[in-house]
Design an enzyme around this catalytic site. Structure first.
Site, mmCIF file in Angstrom:
data_model
loop_
_atom_site.group_PDB
_atom_site.id
_atom_site.type_symbol
_atom_site.label_atom_id
_atom_site.label_comp_id
_atom_site.label_asym_id
_atom_site.label_seq_id
_atom_site.Cartn_x
_atom_site.Cartn_y
_atom_site.Cartn_z
ATOM 1 N N ARG A 1 37.147 44.741 35.028
ATOM 2 C CA ARG A 1 36.952 44.133 33.755
ATOM 3 C C ARG A 1 36.225 44.848 32.549
ATOM 4 O O ARG A 1 35.318 45.794 32.925
ATOM 5 C CB ARG A 1 36.315 42.902 34.044
ATOM 6 N N VAL B 1 47.269 27.649 38.720
ATOM 7 C CA VAL B 1 47.168 26.657 39.619
ATOM 8 C C VAL B 1 47.157 25.147 39.048
ATOM 9 O O VAL B 1 46.553 25.024 37.906
ATOM 10 C CB VAL B 1 45.918 26.580 40.584
ATOM 11 N N TRP C 1 39.850 36.940 31.154
ATOM 12 C CA TRP C 1 40.024 38.263 31.726
ATOM 13 C C TRP C 1 39.953 39.204 30.604
ATOM 14 O O TRP C 1 41.031 39.793 30.096
ATOM 15 C CB TRP C 1 41.187 38.639 32.758
ATOM 16 N N ALA D 1 46.127 28.429 46.701
ATOM 17 C CA ALA D 1 45.653 29.483 46.539
ATOM 18 C C ALA D 1 44.131 29.567 46.208
ATOM 19 O O ALA D 1 43.705 28.533 45.792
ATOM 20 C CB ALA D 1 46.374 30.377 45.276
ATOM 21 N N GLN E 1 37.430 41.178 45.040
ATOM 22 C CA GLN E 1 37.705 39.744 45.183
ATOM 23 C C GLN E 1 38.600 39.837 46.505
ATOM 24 O O GLN E 1 39.052 40.790 47.128
ATOM 25 C CB GLN E 1 38.773 39.425 44.071
ATOM 26 N N HIS F 1 41.907 40.724 38.550
ATOM 27 C CA HIS F 1 41.807 39.933 39.600
ATOM 28 C C HIS F 1 42.941 40.261 40.690
ATOM 29 O O HIS F 1 43.739 41.124 40.452
ATOM 30 C CB HIS F 1 41.737 38.313 39.154
HETATM 31 N N1 DAH Z 1 41.744 34.873 39.826
HETATM 32 C C1 DAH Z 1 40.838 34.132 39.701
HETATM 33 C C2 DAH Z 1 39.669 34.880 38.852
HETATM 34 O O1 DAH Z 1 39.639 36.093 38.784
HETATM 35 C C3 DAH Z 1 40.173 33.317 40.617
HETATM 36 C C4 DAH Z 1 41.118 32.260 41.270
HETATM 37 C C5 DAH Z 1 40.910 30.963 40.723
HETATM 38 C C6 DAH Z 1 41.971 32.869 42.171
HETATM 39 C C7 DAH Z 1 41.802 30.232 41.414
HETATM 40 C C8 DAH Z 1 43.043 31.715 42.705
HETATM 41 C C9 DAH Z 1 42.870 30.590 42.165
HETATM 42 O O2 DAH Z 1 43.792 32.156 43.464
HETATM 43 O O3 DAH Z 1 43.496 29.579 42.837
HETATM 44 O O4 DAH Z 1 38.908 34.282 38.001
#
Ligand code: DAH
Length: 353
Positions: A207, A264, A160, A321, A221, A181
């Site tokens: 970003r 995760v 990120w 998630a 998002q 995010h």
């Molecule tokens: N936050 C991640 C991104 O911006 C996307 C994401 C991936 C969110 C996996 C989640 C997850 O909640 O379980 O790339």
């Protein structure tokens, strides 16, 4: 009564009426009124001169004078209304309204395509029992990274590219940023509530990145989080499968592959079979680039460290998630080939939706 007085009153009336006939606007009328009927006007002057006559003559001349005065006043009134009528007719002619002409069309506003898709996404989830929450776009490092199992110096931070806010705290740290995010809301929601949790979080992210057809430095998002006793990976699959069918059609199939996100474990990415070529991977399919599959989101089972970080009992609670990009979803659904169009304010683009 001396002949001369009768004469001069008659001449005056004659002249006055002739002049009145030449008056074509209210200003001239006014001048006329002052000239003949005003306190220093011609008729008044004649009538004043009567004081020299004897009583009998004065009476007769006065009656004649008053008659002349009334007559001039009546003519003035009539001329006034004639002039007004002429002016009215003229302006009616000038401003003529053709009620049969077509009206000017009113242009209707509409929802931005991103908003439309976000609403479609969130209502798919609210139908499954999720509630919608929103969070701050200016965020702390703590929520954007640390509580998501991405400590200082963790190499995953490179996933990120961050826009940092120029703010320094007492310890000399610079912990404020624009969220990269919507995942920080996982930590915020869990910190504030006890399980069970079922939330969906739409919102803007930022970003530090160069833009191209598939990358924007700001975008939306939609995050999802479900935590409860006994939640398993099967719940994740079932929920996201149902979502994919709602958005992309009943006949959709889904595919999960291992992926890595620090918050995760296990982490996955989810793809749907290509709706353009029906997953055939036909050569030349622009949507799936011949793979037959389209990646639409990242997901996974909430990492026990994240649960523990908000004080949840990791023996008792589990959760899943997910996070997806509504612009990407809109691009896929509507065949849009450049993400920058969403932020260009180009009506030719916006009016298509
Ligand atoms: N936050 C991640 C991104 O911006 C996307 C994401 C991936 C969110 C996996 C989640 C997850 O909640 O379980 O790339």
């Amino acid at each position: 009564m001396p002949e001369s007085i009768t004469q001069s009153i008659e001449t005056l009336v004659h002249n006055a009426l002739a002049e009145l006939g030449e008056a074509h606007d209210s200003q001239t009328l006014d001048q006329w009124r002052v000239a003949y009927l005003g306190r220093r006007g011609r008729l008044t002057t004649i009538l004043r001169g009567l004081s020299q006559l004897d009583l009998e003559e004065r009476r007769a001349a006065g009656a004649l004078g008053n008659k002349a005065k009334r007559s001039l006043e009546e003519h003035l009134d009539r001329r006034e209304s004639e002039i007004r009528q002429v002016q009215l007719d003229r302006s009616a002619e000038l401003d003529r309204l053709d009620v049969t002409l077509p009206g000017r069309p009113l242009s209707m506003g509409r929802l931005h395509p991103t908003t439309q898709v976000i609403r479609e996404i969130t209502s798919a989830f609210t139908a499954m029992g999720f509630s919608i929450v929103e969070g701050p776009e200016v965020e702390w490092d703590k929520y954007n990274f640390e509580m998501l199992n991405i400590p200082q110096g963790h190499p995953a931070r490179d996933m990120w590219n961050t826009v940092w806010v120029d703010y320094q705290n007492e310890s000399g740290e610079r912990p404020m940023l624009l969220r990269t995010h919507t995942s920080p809301m996982q930590a915020r929601v869990m910190e504030a509530t006890k399980p069970p949790v079922r939330v969906i979080v739409p919102g803007k992210c930022y970003r530090y990145e160069a833009t191209d057809a598939t990358h924007e430095w700001h975008f939306y998002q939609v995050e999802g989080l479900a935590v409860d006793e006994g939640i398993t990976f099967a719940d994740l699959k079932g929920t996201l499968y149902e979502f994919a069918r709602r958005l992309f059609g009943e006949e959709r199939r889904v595919r999960f592959r291992c992926d890595y996100f620090p918050f995760v474990e296990p982490g996955v990415d989810m793809s749907i079979d290509c709706f353009a070529c029906d997953g055939e991977g036909t050569s030349g399919c622009r949507i799936c680039r011949d793979s037959g599959w389209i990646e639409i989101m990242g997901a996974g089972m909430v990492h026990p460290r994240v649960l523990a970080g908000v004080g949840y009992d990791t023996e008792k609670y589990t959760g899943f998630a997910f996070g997806l990009g509504p612009e990407r979803i809109a691009m896929l659904k509507y065949g849009i080939d450049d993400i920058r169009l969403f932020y260009s304010n180009d009506l030719r683009f916006l009016r298509q939706f």
